[in-house]
Write a protein that holds these residues in place. Structure first.
Motif, PDB file in Angstrom:
ATOM      1  N   VAL A  91      76.671  28.508  12.746  1.00 29.46           N
ATOM      2  CA  VAL A  91      77.214  27.231  13.179  1.00 29.46           C
ATOM      3  C   VAL A  91      76.632  26.911  14.552  1.00 29.46           C
ATOM      4  N   HIS A  92      76.584  25.630  14.877  1.00 31.76           N
ATOM      5  CA  HIS A  92      76.100  25.220  16.193  1.00 31.76           C
ATOM      6  C   HIS A  92      77.264  25.307  17.177  1.00 31.76           C
ATOM      7  N   PRO A  93      77.093  25.998  18.296  1.00 31.49           N
ATOM      8  CA  PRO A  93      78.221  26.212  19.207  1.00 31.49           C
ATOM      9  C   PRO A  93      78.816  24.931  19.793  1.00 31.49           C
ATOM     10  N   ASP A 125      91.875  11.974   0.559  1.00 37.17           N
ATOM     11  CA  ASP A 125      91.561  13.147  -0.256  1.00 37.17           C
ATOM     12  C   ASP A 125      91.729  14.456   0.518  1.00 37.17           C
ATOM     13  N   TYR A 126      91.899  14.372   1.845  1.00 38.58           N
ATOM     14  CA  TYR A 126      91.994  15.587   2.654  1.00 38.58           C
ATOM     15  C   TYR A 126      92.954  15.393   3.826  1.00 38.58           C
ATOM     16  N   THR A 127      93.373  16.530   4.381  1.00 39.03           N
ATOM     17  CA  THR A 127      94.209  16.538   5.583  1.00 39.03           C
ATOM     18  C   THR A 127      93.544  17.470   6.592  1.00 39.03           C
ATOM     19  N   ILE A 128      93.314  16.977   7.808  1.00 38.98           N
ATOM     20  CA  ILE A 128      92.728  17.818   8.858  1.00 38.98           C
ATOM     21  C   ILE A 128      93.835  18.706   9.427  1.00 38.98           C
ATOM     22  N   LEU A 129      93.614  20.010   9.361  1.00 40.64           N
ATOM     23  CA  LEU A 129      94.590  20.976   9.862  1.00 40.64           C
ATOM     24  C   LEU A 129      94.296  21.385  11.301  1.00 40.64           C
ATOM     25  N   GLU A 130      93.002  21.404  11.639  1.00 42.52           N
ATOM     26  CA  GLU A 130      92.612  21.892  12.959  1.00 42.52           C
ATOM     27  C   GLU A 130      91.201  21.401  13.276  1.00 42.52           C
ATOM     28  N   LYS A 131      90.927  21.139  14.570  1.00 47.49           N
ATOM     29  CA  LYS A 131      89.584  20.784  15.030  1.00 47.49           C
ATOM     30  C   LYS A 131      89.142  21.850  16.020  1.00 47.49           C
ATOM     31  N   MET A 132      87.840  22.174  15.985  1.00 48.80           N
ATOM     32  CA  MET A 132      87.327  23.205  16.875  1.00 48.80           C
ATOM     33  C   MET A 132      85.829  23.001  17.102  1.00 48.80           C
ATOM     34  N   LYS A 133      85.321  23.583  18.171  1.00 50.40           N
ATOM     35  CA  LYS A 133      83.884  23.627  18.411  1.00 50.40           C
ATOM     36  C   LYS A 133      83.306  24.835  17.671  1.00 50.40           C
ATOM     37  N   GLY A 134      82.026  24.774  17.384  1.00 47.95           N
ATOM     38  CA  GLY A 134      81.386  25.868  16.681  1.00 47.95           C
ATOM     39  C   GLY A 134      81.522  27.208  17.395  1.00 47.95           C
TER      40      GLY A 134
END
Length: 137
Positions: A91-93, A125-134
């Motif tokens: 993943v890209h950091p 169609d989806y639910t975002i549970l969490e956001k984060m950086k790579g």
């Protein structure tokens, strides 16, 4: 052709040296289209003569996490024949990733936020549970 005159060639070399002296010239390597029949590199024009749009195979694959098999990383590739030899996902950091739950089958995925529209056609169609950086992955 002017390019055959010595005074023209000398002016080109003079310009090249000026650019070189400013540190703007570097040696590098790149893939060049090559004609095995002619034993020479091909120009952009020669390559474009036979240009055709083709459909490449592409697949989206989910990889369950070792620490939580109920959560999977999503990867997209145009080289599906390499999948059996995959040992890791990268993943890209600095890019944004999300943990999402599919509202259709309850599956939980981690993927790039910018690619949500590729996997899910509608926001419902989806639910975002969490956001984060790579780098957090």
């Amino acid at each position: 052709y002017k390019s055959m005159y010595p005074w023209y060639m000398e002016s080109i070399w003079w310009v090249f040296k000026q650019i070189y002296d400013k540190g703007l010239i570097y040696q590098g390597f790149r893939v060049m289209p090559y004609s095995t029949g002619c034993a020479t590199p091909l120009s952009n024009f020669e390559v474009a003569q036979n240009y055709k749009d083709v459909v490449d195979p592409a697949v989206v694959v989910s990889f369950p996490l070792d620490e939580d098999p109920n959560v999977s990383m999503v990867a997209w590739t145009t080289t599906p024949w390499t999948l059996p030899s995959n040992l890791a996902l990268c993943v890209h950091p600095d890019l944004d990733y999300v943990k999402v739950k599919s509202n259709k089958n309850e599956a939980v995925y981690i993927m790039m936020e910018a690619r949500l529209k590729e996997l899910f056609k509608k926001e419902e169609d989806y639910t975002i549970l969490e956001k984060m950086k790579g780098k957090a992955l």
